[in-house]
Design an enzyme around this catalytic site. Structure first.
Site, PDB file in Angstrom:
ATOM      1  CE  LYS A 567      -1.805  -1.720   4.110  1.00  0.00           C
ATOM      2  NZ  LYS A 567      -3.271  -1.737   4.062  1.00  0.00           N
ATOM      3  NE  ARG A 568       1.780   6.623  -2.525  1.00  0.00           N
ATOM      4  CZ  ARG A 568       1.467   7.642  -3.090  1.00  0.00           C
ATOM      5  NH1 ARG A 568       0.713   7.414  -4.233  1.00  0.00           N
ATOM      6  NH2 ARG A 568       2.109   8.550  -3.062  1.00  0.00           N
ATOM      7  CE  LYS A 573      -2.226   4.203   3.357  1.00  0.00           C
ATOM      8  NZ  LYS A 573      -3.630   3.709   3.286  1.00  0.00           N
ATOM      9  CB  THR A 678     -10.208  -1.163  -0.796  1.00  0.00           C
ATOM     10  OG1 THR A 678      -9.052  -0.272  -1.336  1.00  0.00           O
ATOM     11  CG2 THR A 678     -11.260  -0.378  -0.430  1.00  0.00           C
ATOM     12  CE  LYS A 682      -8.383  -3.688  -3.873  1.00  0.00           C
ATOM     13  NZ  LYS A 682      -7.477  -2.681  -4.200  1.00  0.00           N
TER      14      LYS A 682
HETATM   15  O1  NBY Z   1      -9.449   6.086   0.235  1.00  0.00           O
HETATM   16  C1  NBY Z   1      -7.995   6.390   0.840  1.00  0.00           C
HETATM   17  C2  NBY Z   1      -8.197   5.938   2.211  1.00  0.00           C
HETATM   18  O2  NBY Z   1      -7.058   6.219   2.762  1.00  0.00           O
HETATM   19  C3  NBY Z   1      -8.503   4.542   2.499  1.00  0.00           C
HETATM   20  O3  NBY Z   1      -8.496   4.150   3.862  1.00  0.00           O
HETATM   21  C4  NBY Z   1      -9.732   3.999   1.778  1.00  0.00           C
HETATM   22  O4  NBY Z   1     -10.092   2.965   1.773  1.00  0.00           O
HETATM   23  C5  NBY Z   1      -9.653   4.567   0.388  1.00  0.00           C
HETATM   24  C6  NBY Z   1     -11.065   4.519  -0.498  1.00  0.00           C
HETATM   25  O5  NBY Z   1     -12.091   5.060   0.407  1.00  0.00           O
HETATM   26  N1  NBY Z   1      -7.656   7.604   0.800  1.00  0.00           N
HETATM   27  C7  NBY Z   1      -6.706   7.862  -0.524  1.00  0.00           C
HETATM   28  O6  NBY Z   1      -6.224   6.889  -1.288  1.00  0.00           O
HETATM   29  N2  NBY Z   1      -6.350   9.097  -0.615  1.00  0.00           N
HETATM   30  C8  NBY Z   1      -5.682   9.650  -1.606  1.00  0.00           C
HETATM   31  O7  NBY Z   1      -4.962   8.878  -2.423  1.00  0.00           O
HETATM   32  C9  NBY Z   1      -5.441  11.039  -1.645  1.00  0.00           C
HETATM   33  C10 NBY Z   1      -4.988  11.429  -3.041  1.00  0.00           C
HETATM   34  C11 NBY Z   1      -4.985  12.831  -3.085  1.00  0.00           C
HETATM   35  C12 NBY Z   1      -4.965  13.800  -2.107  1.00  0.00           C
HETATM   36  C13 NBY Z   1      -5.775  13.218  -0.778  1.00  0.00           C
HETATM   37  C14 NBY Z   1      -5.852  11.732  -0.851  1.00  0.00           C
HETATM   38  N3  NBY Z   1      -4.822  15.196  -2.141  1.00  0.00           N
HETATM   39  O8  NBY Z   1      -5.423  16.062  -1.519  1.00  0.00           O
HETATM   40  O9  NBY Z   1      -4.168  15.597  -3.179  1.00  0.00           O
END
Ligand code: NBY
Length: 833
Positions: A567-568, A573, A678, A682
């Site tokens: 994951k990232r 995390k 998520t 998986k």
């Molecule tokens: O969204 C993720 C959450 O961390 C995870 O818990 C959840 O399952 C998933 C789907 O609901 N959030 C996420 O991936 N966020 C980003 O990738 C993201 C990207 C860009 C920015 C903020 C968050 N931004 O502000 O640029």
């Protein structure tokens, strides 16, 4: 001129209308035709890449035929549509998915074989469409798959980035970022050069009265950039519905501006304008859960919102309906706050362009939009500075102030005695400079706001959005727990497991109704079934081992326990908790006698994930993992008992190899920090067990599969605040086993200790915000329980089968139906064959 062919000529048209291949023979005809004509190749120079392109073009033809029919059907029935606005769509590869969704993969396999190719090699030629960072972008992609599969009339709107998320290389243990130019011969997009929108930036607002004395706001001058549509067909599984993903690309406006410059002989400056314009859609910002307030990012957001809104309004106006019907025809879902400007833009169109009164317009706006929040992390909440907005979007800033004024007036009326509430809930934060709080704007402009897992949605209601629950009542706030598409994450990633399940269930219906999986629980004691199940896991592990060998050079033992965290990379995390646990295990093995070593369960610790390029702590964690790998993997005292692997450039197509191959995967965020997660779903859906904290969707996964089938550990969300508070006031004692780990790091066991001092100091000296030390003992104790459980392979297998059987709830189809029923109020449009 109407572009419609008149009725008398339509017969000829229909006679010659394109056909779809329906079997292997016809597929081969199409494939060879494309290779020989579209690609100008022949049997003398057809490599795997050309075979891929030809196959993709053959399938693309099928998709676009159904795309056309779907769009005609949806236009004709004219029912309510959903528009899913997301700055990210993390699609991965399209060919395998297209073949499976239209049900022609076997025909393609055989056809390719006849012509000298292996389908797997052909599929592997495709470049991932990686227009996203992580979970948020992948959720958008799963939405598209489900909405098409369930026949919802739905479009996605996004940006056509020239560069997706960077490619990651590891050089001397450090992450290096390589640009991901992915657009060269991408067969999946259709440029619509005729569908363009002019988008305005900068300039100023003039106020005057029209002949009726009405105040008119006119946004004048500034710069204009052109948005061009690129359409990507989205096939549903087992249905002809093929929806649209429309991505906008920027270029200089063909309008009068640069024309004047050309005429004035200012060629160079016209070219510079051109490049400036193209910059808007050039690159995906690589930050996940971190907001940085860059002007170009704001330009991207407005460019995309304005183009999408123009397109949506244009389509609505063609129906000649009254504005009051807008929200009965259109639902717009905002994926996080990134598209919040769409709220302001629709209000602007309605009052400034269409002449509606404020209240009427605002009522349409709030009935149209709904907003999904993905995080409670404060550093991820978007804020834009007022001066930046004032300069770039002067009219929008005025409208935001107006929205805020009416909102605060209503709050004041309802809570006349509460002095603080106004500053707490104001869209404008009174800082220097002032900031616009996008989440508040999104809540105020929407009729529904949802979190992505139960705990997360509860936290939103009790902390971040507490005041808004008071103001609007609880009905505006709800939970929809995330899911994943079983098409990609079971059927495509793990075809053998999917086939085994289909054999027992008498077909593949479970891919459309994942709750049917519960029927495999009846086979948990079936000997042949169990053997087949574990054989499949073994083959998937071998496939991953092969990938690891070819990319890292390390041999891993397929009998070892594969422990995966992909994951990232982010402190919340807690990959650092994992790697500290690995070091603890390493030190323990080193201290063992030969006799003791015989009892150790061999383990392969597999990591993968990208760090945001400017996130130094995340990069330090990657560096530590790679340094530990270097030392551990060549230590003869350890041998096969422990291997540490960092898989470079984790992405969707690698996830499809990794998820089916895990024995256990780690979802170990500090309680209360992960929205949902998520990948946890998986892994379990592919028969892996998980170790995790009581966070995000882990809690609901536990409820579904049973707590005997998951390894939970660590402090609970309700204890986090208190622990942090205590740390802050100096009440902190480093866990003794973690101290031993830090001692090893500090004695240069994994290279220069200085490289990792910021990481250890964040825990020892700076308050251990993510509670790594507080959870360490619980973590390693639970990992020991994992080892013990893995020794009993029979029981492990039962846990694996039982868990998969109980995962039906986490289908993206359930999620999509919940949004459709309780947020969008849209109906599917069934297709007759
Ligand atoms: O969204 C993720 C959450 O961390 C995870 O818990 C959840 O399952 C998933 C789907 O609901 N959030 C996420 O991936 N966020 C980003 O990738 C993201 C990207 C860009 C920015 C903020 C968050 N931004 O502000 O640029």
């Amino acid at each position: 001129v109407e572009a419609t062919i008149p009725e008398p000529l339509r017969e000829a048209w229909r006679k010659h209308s394109a056909n779809e291949f329906t079997n292997k023979e016809e597929f081969e005809t199409e494939l060879v035709r494309h290779i020989e004509t579209t690609l100008a190749r022949s049997l003398y120079n057809c490599d795997e890449l050309a075979a891929y392109s030809g196959t993709a073009l053959a399938f693309r033809d099928r998709l676009i035929i159904e795309w056309n029919r779907t769009q005609q059907r949806q236009t004709f029935t004219d029912q309510k549509r959903v528009y899913y606005l997301s700055l990210e769509f993390l699609m991965g590869r399209a060919l395998d998915n297209a073949m499976l969704n239209v049900g022609m993969k076997d025909a393609a396999r055989e056809g390719l074989e006849d012509l000298g190719f292996r389908i797997e090699d052909v599929i592997n030629q495709e470049h991932d469409a990686a227009l996203g960072n992580g979970g948020l972008g992948r959720l958008a992609a799963c939405f598209l798959d489900s909405m098409a599969t369930l026949n919802y009339p739905a479009w996605g709107y996004g940006l056509r980035y020239r560069y997706g998320i960077f490619k990651q290389e590891i050089v001397n243990g450090y992450q290096v970022e390589i640009p991901d130019y992915w657009l060269d011969n991408n067969p999946w997009e259709f440029p619509r050069h005729e569908i363009t929108v002019d988008i305005q930036f900068y300039g100023n607002v003039k106020k005057y009265q029209d002949e009726n004395g009405k105040i008119i706001h006119s946004w004048e001058d500034g710069e204009v950039v052109q948005a061009t549509a690129y359409d990507v067909p989205i096939p549903g599984y087992g249905t002809k519905t093929t929806n649209n993903l429309r991505l906008w690309s920027s270029k200089a406006s063909s309008g009068e501006f640069d024309f004047q410059k050309f005429n004035a002989g200012d060629y160079e400056s016209a070219v510079a304008d051109q490049q400036n314009a193209e910059t808007i859609s050039a690159v995906l910002y690589p930050n996940d859960n971190l907001e940085r307030g860059k002007e170009l990012r704001l330009k991207q957001q407005y460019f995309w919102c304005a183009a999408s809104l123009f397109d949506i309004v244009r389509r609505f106006k063609k129906t000649k309906r009254a504005w009051s019907e807008f929200s009965e025809q259109i639902a717009i879902q905002l994926n996080d706050t990134h598209p919040t400007l769409a709220i302001v833009e629709l209000q602007r169109i309605l009052i400034d362009k269409e002449g509606l009164e404020w209240d009427e317009a605002w009522s349409i706006v709030t009935k149209t939009f709904s907003y999904t929040n993905h995080t409670v992390l404060p550093e991820a909440l978007e804020k834009w500075s007022v001066p930046l907005l004032q300069n770039l979007l002067p009219r929008h800033l005025q409208i935001i102030y107006e929205i805020n004024l009416f909102f605060l007036q209503s709050v004041e009326k309802r809570f006349p005695k509460d002095r603080d509430i106004l500053s707490r809930v104001s869209i404008i934060e009174e800082s220097h400079p002032k900031m616009v709080r996008m989440a508040y704007l999104a809540i105020i402009g929407s009729h529904k706001v949802n979190g992505v897992a139960e705990l997360h949605s509860d936290l939103l209601k009790t902390t971040l959005f507490k005041d808004f629950v008071e103001i609007y009542g609880p009905d505006r706030f709800m939970n929809v727990t995330n899911g994943i598409t079983p098409r990609r994450w079971l059927h495509q990633a793990n075809p053998r497991l999917s086939a085994l399940i289909a054999e027992k269930l008498g077909g593949y219906d479970f891919l459309k109704d994942l709750t049917l999986l519960d029927q495999i629980e009846a086979f948990v004691d079936d000997k042949a079934f169990r053997e087949e199940w574990s054989l499949i896991k073994r083959e998937n592990k071998l496939r991953l081992a092969k990938h690891i060998k070819s990319t890292t050079g390390f041999d891993v033992n397929p009998n070892a326990l594969f422990d995966v965290q992909v994951k990232r990379i982010h402190e919340y995390k807690r990959q650092q908790l994992n790697i500290f646990g690995v070091i603890h295990r390493y030190l323990s093995i080193k201290a063992m006698s030969d006799e003791e070593k015989k009892k150790v369960i061999p383990r392969v610790s597999i990591f993968g994930g990208k760090a945001a390029p400017g996130y130094w702590m995340a990069k330090t964690i990657i560096h530590l993992i790679n340094k530990v790998a270097e030392v551990v993997n060549k230590d003869p005292e350890v041998g096969d008992l422990l291997k540490v692997i960092f898989i470079e450039d984790y992405n969707v197509s690698k996830a499809e190899i990794i998820c089916p191959a895990s024995d256990i995967s780690e979802h170990i965020s500090t309680a209360g920090t992960e929205g949902s997660g998520t990948s946890n779903m998986k892994f379990v859906l592919n028969g892996g067990l998980i170790i995790g904290t009581c966070d995000g969707a882990n809690i609901e996964i536990t409820r579904e599969i049973g707590e005997q089938n998951i390894f939970l550990f660590g402090n609970l969300s309700e204890d986090v605040e208190d622990l942090r508070h205590r740390h802050f006031y100096g009440d902190f004692k480093l866990d003794p086993q973690l101290e031993r780990v830090f001692d090893a790091i500090k004695s240069d066991t994994f290279g220069d200790k200085g490289d990792f001092s910021a990481l250890t100091a964040s825990i020892e000296e700076h308050g251990d915000y993510y509670l790594v030390s507080d959870d360490f003992n619980s973590y390693i104790t639970t990992q020991d329980m994992v080892d013990e459980a893995f020794q009993n392979q029979e029981e492990w297998l039962a846990k694996s089968i039982t868990s998969v059987a109980r995962m039906g709830f986490f289908s993206m189809d359930r999620v999509t139906n919940e949004y459709a029923d309780s947020i969008w109020n849209v109906e599917p449009l069934p297709v007759r064959d």
